[in-house]
Design a protein around this motif. Structure first.
Motif, PDB file in Angstrom:
ATOM      1  N   GLU A  36       0.818  -1.214   0.000  1.00  0.00           N
ATOM      2  CA  GLU A  36       0.000   0.000   0.000  1.00  0.00           C
ATOM      3  C   GLU A  36       0.850   1.262   0.000  1.00  0.00           C
ATOM      4  O   GLU A  36       0.316   2.366  -0.091  1.00  0.00           O
ATOM      5  N   VAL A  56       3.329   3.643  -1.812  1.00  0.00           N
ATOM      6  CA  VAL A  56       3.820   4.039  -3.130  1.00  0.00           C
ATOM      7  C   VAL A  56       4.814   5.173  -2.945  1.00  0.00           C
ATOM      8  O   VAL A  56       4.509   6.179  -2.301  1.00  0.00           O
ATOM      9  N   HIS A  60      -5.341  -1.055  -0.260  1.00  0.00           N
ATOM     10  CA  HIS A  60      -4.922  -1.942  -1.347  1.00  0.00           C
ATOM     11  C   HIS A  60      -6.048  -2.204  -2.336  1.00  0.00           C
ATOM     12  O   HIS A  60      -5.834  -2.229  -3.558  1.00  0.00           O
ATOM     13  N   LEU A 106      -6.054   0.779  -4.620  1.00  0.00           N
ATOM     14  CA  LEU A 106      -4.894   0.841  -5.508  1.00  0.00           C
ATOM     15  C   LEU A 106      -4.990  -0.204  -6.615  1.00  0.00           C
ATOM     16  O   LEU A 106      -4.526   0.016  -7.740  1.00  0.00           O
ATOM     17  N   GLU A 107      -5.598  -1.340  -6.322  1.00  0.00           N
ATOM     18  CA  GLU A 107      -5.723  -2.407  -7.320  1.00  0.00           C
ATOM     19  C   GLU A 107      -6.554  -1.983  -8.528  1.00  0.00           C
ATOM     20  O   GLU A 107      -6.359  -2.498  -9.632  1.00  0.00           O
ATOM     21  N   PRO A 162      -0.109  -3.052  -7.614  1.00  0.00           N
ATOM     22  CA  PRO A 162       0.428  -2.020  -6.737  1.00  0.00           C
ATOM     23  C   PRO A 162       1.541  -2.607  -5.848  1.00  0.00           C
ATOM     24  O   PRO A 162       1.504  -3.789  -5.524  1.00  0.00           O
ATOM     25  N   PRO A 163       2.529  -1.804  -5.491  1.00  0.00           N
ATOM     26  CA  PRO A 163       2.646  -0.372  -5.743  1.00  0.00           C
ATOM     27  C   PRO A 163       3.347  -0.025  -7.058  1.00  0.00           C
ATOM     28  O   PRO A 163       3.386   1.126  -7.460  1.00  0.00           O
ATOM     29  N   ARG A 207       2.687  -0.362 -10.079  1.00  0.00           N
ATOM     30  CA  ARG A 207       1.851   0.281 -11.096  1.00  0.00           C
ATOM     31  C   ARG A 207       2.015   1.796 -11.081  1.00  0.00           C
ATOM     32  O   ARG A 207       1.837   2.464 -12.105  1.00  0.00           O
ATOM     33  N   PHE A 208       2.356   2.347  -9.922  1.00  0.00           N
ATOM     34  CA  PHE A 208       2.414   3.803  -9.765  1.00  0.00           C
ATOM     35  C   PHE A 208       3.850   4.325  -9.635  1.00  0.00           C
ATOM     36  O   PHE A 208       4.056   5.478  -9.256  1.00  0.00           O
TER      37      PHE A 208
END
Length: 438
Positions: free
Chosen positions: A99, A101, A262, A265-266, A291-292, A294-295
């Motif tokens: 969670e 990022v 989470h 974020l998914e 995630p994380p 992806r970011f």
């Protein structure tokens, strides 16, 4: 009046003089013979040797790109980077390390969430919670830093949503008298500051989050001024997203954090596209990593993340940890409010007591004739005495407009600030008045 004569400070639970020795810059002497009095911590904190050493050690011994190589240096760099994520997760009470990022700063973290709401239009049903359009509303507050106002203004311009806000009371608190009207069934997201960088106000997170949940809105908390100064637990706060930055909590510049639930974020659309944030790429389409990552497109801020991890170690390693930091700064703020109340012609902008208040105090100063001395002049004369404060609108211009002032002078404190430095500020302000009365 000396610090021993003033009430309102009962000392730190850690040895503050030993702590100050950990920060080399605090030994500086300015303008020939003036010891540095650093009271601009809300803008950026100073860095202890442990952080400086960790960043240098990374570059000297482990420098490589992360997540991409199988050689020793790449594996060491990846381990250090991901260890920093673990430390941050524990520091803010995140239930899942995935969670956390890493971003450049709070501004990028907040923009990441804001852009997700407009990027959702191009994705499928899984992104429905982030889809925004005409008739929807975004709620902020009048005390926001520009980094938690401008991205939402831009989002509303892109999507046709409406921006609304909670106002301020005369004493620098959030006006929640119309909370149920402002946060209503049309509200999709409520983004607000935990602790104001200009007023010092600590906001009632629970009341705002409870109302947002009633109407099904997501909540975003700007914790830039709270995570460095008091214990923060994302689970206890109950928000959906939380942003903060490293450079205000003894870490390097160029590293920040977005924490998000989470499950959100998914399904949240990414902000930046490129390397590392992908699952599969063809010439026709791309699927995204979990995630994380992806970011975290591209080469991340590796050395800075390592430094952030070292800063977390330093803060948690203090006797009493962040609870002791918060107690010290609370007592120091009480002391400073009392000391500044003795300065003729000084008006505090924001709460005048330490109740639900952080260690940043903004004020105006008038001369003997009652005419205001411009904050930039106050700051310049203080600087000549070795005292570093911040002047201007502090990236919170709507607050200045609300209280009818062009700018303020702000003194802000940290774990290493002493009552002697508060006394130096008070004496320095007396010198400012004398200068402009001459």
């Amino acid at each position: 009046m000396s610090s021993s004569d003033r009430a309102g400070y009962d000392g730190a639970s850690y040895d503050i003089e030993l702590v100050r020795k950990d920060f080399p810059i605090l030994d500086r002497v300015l303008h020939g013979d003036r010891p540095l009095v650093y009271l601009d911590n809300a803008a950026t904190s100073q860095k202890p040797r442990a952080v400086l050493d960790a960043e240098r050690d990374y570059y000297e011994l482990h420098n490589a790109n992360v997540h991409r190589g199988i050689h020793v240096l790449a594996e060491e760099a990846t381990a250090l980077y991901e260890a920093a994520r673990d430390k941050v997760a524990a520091f803010i009470g995140a239930p899942d390390r995935h969670e956390v990022v890493f971003t450049k700063n709070s501004t990028e973290a907040l923009n990441l969430v804001a852009y997700a709401f407009s990027n959702a239009a191009a994705l499928g049903a899984e992104a429905e919670r982030f889809r925004l359009g005409p008739g929807d509303e975004v709620v902020v507050t009048e005390m926001e830093h520009h980094s938690n106002l401008v991205p939402w203004q831009m989002l509303c311009q892109r999507t046709g949503a409406t921006l609304r806000w909670l106002g301020l009371t005369d004493d620098g608190r959030l006006d929640l008298s119309n909370l149920d009207e402002i946060v209503n069934p049309r509200t999709r997201v409520v983004s607000f500051v935990h602790q104001s960088n200009i007023l010092g106000t600590v906001n009632p997170v629970a009341a705002i989050v409870a109302r947002a949940r009633e109407v099904g809105a997501l909540t975003v908390l700007d914790a830039s001024q709270s995570v460095p100064h008091l214990p923060v637990d994302v689970t206890a706060l109950g928000v959906d997203f939380l942003a903060f930055t490293g450079h205000k909590m003894c870490a390097p510049t160029g590293i920040g954090v977005l924490w998000g639930r989470h499950e959100l974020l998914e399904v949240m659309p990414p902000f930046l596209g490129g390397g590392e944030m992908i699952e599969l790429v063809t010439m026709e389409a791309t699927t995204y990593a979990v995630p994380p990552h992806r970011f975290e497109a591209g080469t991340p801020m590796i050395a800075q993340a390592v430094g952030l991890g070292a800063a977390v170690d330093y803060l948690t390693g203090l006797p009493g940890g962040m609870a002791a930091v918060a107690a010290h700064e609370h007592a120091l703020t009480s002391y400073a409010l009392g000391a500044l109340a003795e300065v003729p012609g000084l008006r505090i902008i924001g709460p005048t007591t330490a109740v639900e208040r952080g260690a940043a105090i903004s004020f105006l100063l008038a001369g003997k004739d009652g005419r205001p001395i411009h904050p930039h002049d106050v700051g310049q004369v203080l600087d000549e005495q070795g005292i570093a404060v911040r002047v201007g609108h502090h990236c919170a211009r709507p607050v200045c407009l609300r209280y009818g002032v062009p700018a303020t002078t702000r003194a802000s404190f940290a774990l290493y600030t002493t009552t002697g430095e508060i006394d130096a500020l008070v004496e320095g302000l007396a010198g400012v008045r004398r200068f402009f009365e001459a």
